[in-house]
Design an enzyme around this catalytic site. Structure first.
Site, PDB file in Angstrom:
ATOM      1  N   GLU A 260       0.894  -1.175   0.000  1.00 11.64           N
ATOM      2  CA  GLU A 260       0.000   0.000   0.000  1.00 11.64           C
ATOM      3  C   GLU A 260       0.918   1.206   0.000  1.00 11.64           C
ATOM      4  O   GLU A 260       1.582   1.476   1.001  1.00 11.64           O
ATOM      5  CB  GLU A 260      -0.879   0.007   1.256  1.00 11.64           C
ATOM      6  CG  GLU A 260      -1.738  -1.229   1.445  1.00 11.64           C
ATOM      7  CD  GLU A 260      -2.874  -1.327   0.455  1.00 11.64           C
ATOM      8  OE1 GLU A 260      -3.110  -0.371  -0.298  1.00 11.64           O
ATOM      9  OE2 GLU A 260      -3.515  -2.391   0.425  1.00 11.64           O
ATOM     10  N   CYS A 294      -2.228   8.886   3.040  1.00 11.54           N
ATOM     11  CA  CYS A 294      -2.028   8.445   1.654  1.00 11.54           C
ATOM     12  C   CYS A 294      -3.257   8.721   0.801  1.00 11.54           C
ATOM     13  O   CYS A 294      -3.151   8.783  -0.417  1.00 11.54           O
ATOM     14  CB  CYS A 294      -1.679   6.966   1.636  1.00 11.54           C
ATOM     15  SG  CYS A 294      -2.870   5.984   2.531  1.00 11.54           S
ATOM     16  N   GLU A 395       3.971  13.531  -4.129  1.00 13.91           N
ATOM     17  CA  GLU A 395       3.203  13.386  -2.892  1.00 13.91           C
ATOM     18  C   GLU A 395       3.894  14.232  -1.814  1.00 13.91           C
ATOM     19  O   GLU A 395       5.003  13.915  -1.383  1.00 13.91           O
ATOM     20  CB  GLU A 395       3.178  11.917  -2.461  1.00 13.91           C
ATOM     21  CG  GLU A 395       2.293  11.711  -1.254  1.00 13.91           C
ATOM     22  CD  GLU A 395       2.341  10.286  -0.722  1.00 13.91           C
ATOM     23  OE1 GLU A 395       3.425   9.687  -0.702  1.00 13.91           O
ATOM     24  OE2 GLU A 395       1.277   9.785  -0.316  1.00 13.91           O
TER      25      GLU A 395
HETATM   26  P1  NAD Z   1       8.568   4.633   4.605  1.00 12.02           P
HETATM   27  O1  NAD Z   1       8.467   3.870   3.325  1.00 12.02           O
HETATM   28  O2  NAD Z   1       9.742   5.500   4.803  1.00 12.02           O
HETATM   29  O3  NAD Z   1       8.542   3.650   5.858  1.00 12.02           O
HETATM   30  C1  NAD Z   1       7.502   2.720   6.060  1.00 12.02           C
HETATM   31  C2  NAD Z   1       8.037   1.554   6.844  1.00 12.02           C
HETATM   32  O4  NAD Z   1       9.011   0.872   6.055  1.00 12.02           O
HETATM   33  C3  NAD Z   1       8.737   1.938   8.135  1.00 12.02           C
HETATM   34  O5  NAD Z   1       8.472   0.959   9.130  1.00 12.02           O
HETATM   35  C4  NAD Z   1      10.203   1.904   7.730  1.00 12.02           C
HETATM   36  O6  NAD Z   1      11.066   1.689   8.834  1.00 12.02           O
HETATM   37  C5  NAD Z   1      10.222   0.723   6.783  1.00 12.02           C
HETATM   38  N1  NAD Z   1      11.321   0.719   5.806  1.00 12.02           N
HETATM   39  C6  NAD Z   1      12.050   1.758   5.353  1.00 12.02           C
HETATM   40  N2  NAD Z   1      12.986   1.322   4.477  1.00 12.02           N
HETATM   41  C7  NAD Z   1      12.835  -0.010   4.359  1.00 12.02           C
HETATM   42  C8  NAD Z   1      13.477  -1.030   3.597  1.00 12.02           C
HETATM   43  N3  NAD Z   1      14.475  -0.753   2.765  1.00 12.02           N
HETATM   44  N4  NAD Z   1      13.044  -2.296   3.717  1.00 12.02           N
HETATM   45  C9  NAD Z   1      12.008  -2.600   4.524  1.00 12.02           C
HETATM   46  N5  NAD Z   1      11.370  -1.684   5.296  1.00 12.02           N
HETATM   47  C10 NAD Z   1      11.768  -0.400   5.207  1.00 12.02           C
HETATM   48  O7  NAD Z   1       7.186   5.435   4.697  1.00 12.02           O
HETATM   49  P2  NAD Z   1       6.747   6.462   5.837  1.00 12.02           P
HETATM   50  O8  NAD Z   1       7.504   7.724   5.601  1.00 12.02           O
HETATM   51  O9  NAD Z   1       6.805   5.797   7.163  1.00 12.02           O
HETATM   52  O10 NAD Z   1       5.212   6.661   5.483  1.00 12.02           O
HETATM   53  C11 NAD Z   1       4.766   7.601   4.549  1.00 12.02           C
HETATM   54  C12 NAD Z   1       4.438   6.960   3.214  1.00 12.02           C
HETATM   55  O11 NAD Z   1       3.506   5.918   3.399  1.00 12.02           O
HETATM   56  C13 NAD Z   1       3.767   7.890   2.244  1.00 12.02           C
HETATM   57  O12 NAD Z   1       4.329   7.751   0.958  1.00 12.02           O
HETATM   58  C14 NAD Z   1       2.327   7.452   2.216  1.00 12.02           C
HETATM   59  O13 NAD Z   1       1.605   7.735   1.075  1.00 12.02           O
HETATM   60  C15 NAD Z   1       2.462   6.011   2.446  1.00 12.02           C
HETATM   61  N6  NAD Z   1       1.243   5.467   2.994  1.00 12.02           N
HETATM   62  C16 NAD Z   1       0.464   4.665   2.193  1.00 12.02           C
HETATM   63  C17 NAD Z   1      -0.725   4.154   2.675  1.00 12.02           C
HETATM   64  C18 NAD Z   1      -1.591   3.259   1.837  1.00 12.02           C
HETATM   65  O14 NAD Z   1      -2.402   2.540   2.398  1.00 12.02           O
HETATM   66  N7  NAD Z   1      -1.449   3.251   0.532  1.00 12.02           N
HETATM   67  C19 NAD Z   1      -1.121   4.444   3.962  1.00 12.02           C
HETATM   68  C20 NAD Z   1      -0.316   5.255   4.750  1.00 12.02           C
HETATM   69  C21 NAD Z   1       0.880   5.747   4.249  1.00 12.02           C
END
Ligand code: NAD
Length: 492
Positions: A260, A294, A395
Site C-alpha cells: 500500500e 495516503c 506526494e
Molecule cells: P517509509 O516507506 O519510509 O517507511 C515505512 C516503513 O518501512 C517503516 O516501518 C520503515 O522503517 C520501513 N522501511 C524503510 N525502508 C525499508 C526497507 N528498505 N526495507 C524494509 N522496510 C523499510 O514510509 P513512511 O515515511 O513511514 O510513510 C509515509 C508513506 O507511506 C507515504 O508515501 C504514504 O503515502 C504512504 N502510505 C500509504 C498508505 C496506503 O495505504 N497506501 C497508507 C499510509 C501511508
C-alpha cells in the site's frame, strides 16, 4: 468518545522492549534509539534498535509458534481470541490513544477515533476467521476435487508512522485470522503502540510467538524482514520507493507481497455539485492528520466556470480549521510527525511558489507563540497550479492542496489520471451519469462520490498504478494471507 483532556505526560522517557516469542527483549546489540514527541521536541521513550539478528530471532519464534500449538487451533478458536484482543484494545483505548497522539502529534480526538477503529477491525476479523472456506470443483475426471485455503506461515508486517496502529491492524487482523504467525515492524517515529498491543495479544490468549514486534530502522530491521528466507509474505505500507526496494528484496525466496503505497488523490468538482457541501467537508479530506494521509485529496480539479467560487469557499473553510495542541479535544489538526517532515513540506510550498502557484490560504508556520515548540504548520491552499508542476505531481505528505481547473468531463478524467499514483479520490456532481462515467474513467483503487470516505473495514482498499498491489480490509484481505491448495481424490 471522551471530550476530556488527557492526563499530563510523564517527565522521564519510557524504556520499552521488543516482544519476541512472548518475551520482552532488548536488541541483541543492546542498542536503543530515542522516540521524540513532535509536540514538545522531548524524548518520550527509548526502544531497542533491532537488526538482522533480532529479525532472525523473531522468525525462529514465529516459525516455532506456527508449527506448534497454534497450528492445531480451529478457525473458530482463532476468531474467539481475536475477539478478546479487540475487547482488550477497547479497554485500553484511552491509554493507546494518548500514546499515539503524543508520539505522532495527531489530535487526541483523532487518536481516540483511530484506536476505536483498530478494535473494530479486530472484531471484523474475529467474526471472519471461521468464514475462510475452500471450494469443491466439478473437474472433468470422475474423482472429487476440492481446495483448501491455508495460511502462508510466517508473515512480515511493515508499517509507516501516519496511522501507526490502524495500518498495523489492517494486517494483523487478517494475518492472524487466517492462521499465520506475524512479525510486526513499526516505523521508527512511532513504535510505542505496536509494542503495547503485542503485550495485549498475549493477554488475550494468543500463544507466544504468534505476534512478535521488532523495532528498528527500515534500512536494517525492515530490510531484514523483506529479504528473510523464513518469511513467506510481506505486507507493507509506506513510500513507493520503499515498496520497490521491498519487491526487489522479496524476490530472493519469491515472497508473496502486498504493498500500500503513495497517493496524490484528486477531488473532482463539477459545476453542478453542491459546492457549499464540498467546501465544508473537503478540508478534512486533505488536512486531517496534518495531511499525512495516503488518501489525502491533495488535488482539487475543478470545472473552470465555478473555479473562483470554489477557491473562495475552500480557502474560507481552510482558515477555520483549528490547528493546535493535540491534547485539546477541540483541535482538528495537530503537529506534523517531525520537524524534519515539516521542513520537507515547507520546501514543497516554496517550490510551488517558484513554479508560479499562488498561496490563497496558509503557506507557512503559524506565528503565535503557542505554536513555537511543536512541528506545527498552516493548512495551505495553492491556486494557479498546472498539472505538470512538481507541486501537482509529487506526494507532499503534508497539509497542502493544489487547485487545477478543467473545461470538459474528458479533461477532468485526464487530469485526475495525470499522476503515477492511483489510490483514492472523490467526484462531486448531482448528475449520476457523469459521476459513474467519471468513476469508471479514473484509474484508482478507491473512489467516493459526493463525499470523501475512502476506508471501510468491510470493503477492499488498495491502489492502482504505483499506489500498490493487493487489497486490505474486508474479505479480500484473505487473498493476501492465504494460499490455495487443490486436492484431487481418485474415487475408483
Ligand atoms: P517509509 O516507506 O519510509 O517507511 C515505512 C516503513 O518501512 C517503516 O516501518 C520503515 O522503517 C520501513 N522501511 C524503510 N525502508 C525499508 C526497507 N528498505 N526495507 C524494509 N522496510 C523499510 O514510509 P513512511 O515515511 O513511514 O510513510 C509515509 C508513506 O507511506 C507515504 O508515501 C504514504 O503515502 C504512504 N502510505 C500509504 C498508505 C496506503 O495505504 N497506501 C497508507 C499510509 C501511508
Amino acid at each position: 468518545m471522551s471530550d476530556e483532556k488527557p492526563a499530563a505526560a510523564p517527565s522521564t522517557p519510557l524504556r520499552l522492549e521488543m516482544v519476541i516469542g512472548g518475551e520482552q527483549v532488548a536488541a541483541v546489540s543492546g542498542e536503543t534509539f530515542d522516540v521524540v514527541s513532535p509536540v514538545t521536541g522531548l524524548t518520550i521513550a527509548r526502544v531497542p534498535k533491532g537488526g538482522q539478528e533480532d529479525v532472525d530471532r523473531a522468525v525462529a519464534a514465529a516459525r516455532a509458534a506456527f508449527d506448534g500449538e497454534w497450528h492445531t487451533w480451529s478457525q473458530t478458536r482463532r476468531g474467539q481470541t481475536l475477539g478478546r484482543f479487540a475487547t482488550l484494545i477497547r479497554d485500553h483505548l484511552e491509554e493507546l490513544a494518548v500514546t499515539e497522539s503524543r508520539n505522532m502529534g495527531k489530535p487526541i480526538s483523532s487518536a481516540r477515533w483511530e484506536i476505536g477503529a483498530v478494535a473494530n477491525v479486530m472484531e471484523y476479523y474475529a467474526g471472519a476467521a471461521n468464514k475462510i472456506m475452500g471450494e469443491t470443483i466439478p473437474v472433468s475426471k470422475p474423482g472429487f476435487d476440492f481446495t483448501l485455503r491455508e495460511p502462508i506461515g510466517v508473515v512480515g508486517l511493515i508499517v509507516p508512522w501516519n496511522f501507526p496502529l490502524m495500518l498495523a491492524s489492517w494486517k494483523m487482523g487478517p494475518a492472524l485470522a487466517a492462521g499465520n504467525t506475524a512479525i510486526l515492524k513499526p516505523a521508527s517515529y512511532t513504535p510505542l503502540t505496536a509494542i503495547r498491543v503485542a503485550e495485549l495479544a498475549l493477554e488475550a490468549g494468543f500463544p507466544p510467538g504468534v505476534l512478535n514486534v521488532v523495532t528498528g530502522p527500515g534500512s536494517t530491521a525492515g530490510a531484514a524482514i523483506a529479504a528473510h528466507p523464513g518469511i513467506g509474505k510481506v505486507a507493507f505500507t509506506g513510500e513507493t520507493a520503499t515498496g520497490q526496494a521491498i519487491m526487489r528484496a522479496a524476490a530472493g525466496n519469491i515472497k508473496k507481497i502486498s504493498l500500500e503505497l503513495g497517493g496524490k488523490s484528486p477531488n473532482v468538482v463539477f459545476a453542478d455539485a453542491d459546492l457549499e457541501r464540498f467546501a465544508a467537508e473537503s478540508p478534512y479530506s486533505v488536512f486531517d492528520n496534518c495531511g499525512q494521509d495516503c488518501c489525502a485529496r491533495s488535488r482539487i480539479i475543478v470545472e473552470r466556470s465555478v473555479h473562483d467560487r470554489v477557491v473562495e469557499l475552500f480557502a474560507a473553510a481552510t482558515l477555520k480549521v483549528k490547528v493546535g495542541d493535540p491534547d485539546d479535544p477541540a483541535t482538528e489538526v495537530g503537529t506534523m510527525v517531525s520537524f524534519r517532515q515539516r521542513e520537507t513540506v515547507l520546501d514543497y510550498i516554496r517550490i510551488g511558489r517558484e513554479e508560479g502557484a499562488r498561496v490563497v490560504a496558509g503557506g507557512g508556520i503559524p506565528a503565535e507563540p503557542a505554536y513555537a515548540q511543536g512541528a506545527y504548520i498552516q493548512p495551505t491552499v495553492l491556486d494557479g497550479v498546472e498539472s505538470r508542476m512538481r507541486i501537482a505531481q509529487d506526494e507532499v505528505f503534508g497539509p497542502v492542496v493544489v487547485v487545477i481547473p478543467f473545461d470538459t468531463e474528458e479533461e477532468a478524467v485526464r487530469l485526475a489520471n495525470d499522476i503515477p499514483y492511483g489510490l483514492s479520490g472523490s467526484i462531486w456532481t448531482r448528475d449520476i451519469g457523469k459521476a459513474i462515467r467519471t468513476a469508471r474513467g479514473i484509474q484508482s483503487g478507491v473512489l467516493s462520490i459526493n463525499c470523501n470516505s475512502s476506508v471501510h473495514t468491510e470493503a477492499p482498499f488498495g491502489g492502482y498504478k504505483m499506489s500498490g498491489t493487493g487489497r486490505e480490509n474486508g474479505m479480500h484481505a484473505f487473498e493476501q494471507y492465504t494460499q490455495i491448495k487443490n486436492v484431487y481424490v481418485d474415487l475408483s
